[in-house]
Design an enzyme around this catalytic site. Structure first.
Site, short mmCIF file in Angstrom:
data_model
loop_
_atom_site.label_atom_id
_atom_site.label_comp_id
_atom_site.label_asym_id
_atom_site.label_seq_id
_atom_site.Cartn_x
_atom_site.Cartn_y
_atom_site.Cartn_z
N SER A 52 0.83 -1.20 0.00
CA SER A 52 0.00 0.00 0.00
C SER A 52 0.87 1.26 0.00
CB SER A 52 -0.89 0.02 1.23
OG SER A 52 -1.70 -1.14 1.27
N1 SAH Z 1 -0.49 -4.41 3.99
C1 SAH Z 1 -0.02 -5.04 2.77
C2 SAH Z 1 -1.12 -5.05 1.74
C3 SAH Z 1 -0.94 -6.10 0.73
S1 SAH Z 1 -2.24 -6.17 -0.47
C4 SAH Z 1 1.16 -4.27 2.25
O1 SAH Z 1 1.18 -3.04 2.35
O2 SAH Z 1 2.08 -4.90 1.72
C5 SAH Z 1 -3.46 -7.16 0.35
C6 SAH Z 1 -3.06 -8.58 0.65
O3 SAH Z 1 -4.22 -9.23 1.15
C7 SAH Z 1 -2.60 -9.40 -0.53
O4 SAH Z 1 -1.31 -9.90 -0.29
C8 SAH Z 1 -3.63 -10.54 -0.63
O5 SAH Z 1 -3.06 -11.78 -1.02
C9 SAH Z 1 -4.16 -10.59 0.78
N2 SAH Z 1 -5.49 -11.18 0.95
C10 SAH Z 1 -6.58 -11.04 0.17
N3 SAH Z 1 -7.62 -11.71 0.69
C11 SAH Z 1 -7.19 -12.29 1.85
C12 SAH Z 1 -7.81 -13.11 2.84
N4 SAH Z 1 -9.09 -13.50 2.78
N5 SAH Z 1 -7.06 -13.49 3.91
C13 SAH Z 1 -5.76 -13.14 4.01
N6 SAH Z 1 -5.12 -12.37 3.09
C14 SAH Z 1 -5.82 -11.94 2.03
#
Ligand code: SAH
Length: 206
Positions: A52
């Site tokens: 993000s």
């Molecule tokens: N805070 C992270 C955001 C990554 S994007 C950063 O800044 O790096 C969001 C992430 O949520 C992705 O890696 C995706 O694989 C994960 N995701 C999506 N649905 C999910 C679920 N039901 N449970 C766990 N992770 C999930």
């Protein structure tokens, strides 16, 4: 980044600003994007996912408002950057990522920089992590069609849930607080996150 992207946009907590100065974002982005690590934008981290934008991580952290010792559940570890910020602030962090490869990469960074108090697992975070509940804070870093009921259930008295809610293409950042008289919610502007995929999120296939 801290001054121009965070402070001027209303991130006022000194401890949060200090966390962003000391947890180095370039360690959480693929080498090819290291040169953009402090730019005002999300970046690809592989597997179709993104780290993000720094401001969004800071704003969600400020809404969550963790104090040292708080038990925090994070859904969507991704790069692990938000996880590391929470750990730096003294939270005891439980983090769930559905993509095993991304979680492995994030865990490598946690070990490399000696981050403590992080427990992680691969799985569907839309059902929460019952075993360690209740949580003082829950933060969802993927866009959800609605609030997964299990997450509200796993919130301790006084606990806060920060979650982007809305259609796949754009969401609104919401804060839910469990108070003595029930759950109260507030809205904190628009945002765009990758979809939360799972039982109480979006279906896997688009
Ligand atoms: N805070 C992270 C955001 C990554 S994007 C950063 O800044 O790096 C969001 C992430 O949520 C992705 O890696 C995706 O694989 C994960 N995701 C999506 N649905 C999910 C679920 N039901 N449970 C766990 N992770 C999930």
């Amino acid at each position: 980044m801290v001054l121009h992207q965070l402070k001027t946009r209303g991130i006022s907590s000194e401890k949060i600003l200090s966390a962003f100065s000391q947890v180095h974002r370039h360690l959480f982005v693929p080498e090819a994007y290291a040169g953009y690590a402090y730019h005002d934008r999300p970046l690809p981290i592989g597997e179709g996912q993104t780290i993000s934008q720094p401001y969004m991580v800071a704003e969600m952290t400020q809404l969550l408002d963790p104090v040292p010792g708080d038990r925090v559940l994070e859904i969507g570890t991704g790069s692990g950057y938000q996880t590391a910020i929470l750990s730096f602030l003294g939270a005891v962090v439980y983090t769930i990522e559905r993509n095993g490869l991304l979680l492995e990469n994030a865990e490598k960074v946690f070990r490399r920089i000696g981050m403590k108090n992080i427990s992680s697992m691969t799985g569907d975070g839309t059902i929460g992590w019952e075993e360690h509940a209740p949580y003082d804070g829950i933060i969802v870093t993927a866009g959800s069609p609605d609030v997964p009921p299990a997450l509200l259930k796993q919130l301790a008295p006084g606990g806060r849930l920060v979650i982007p809610v809305g259609p796949r293409s754009s969401q609104s950042l919401k804060l839910y607080k469990r108070t003595g008289s029930g759950i109260i919610s507030s809205e904190h502007g628009g945002c765009v996150f990758v979809p939360l995929v799972g039982k109480h999120g979006w279906p896997a296939e688009g």
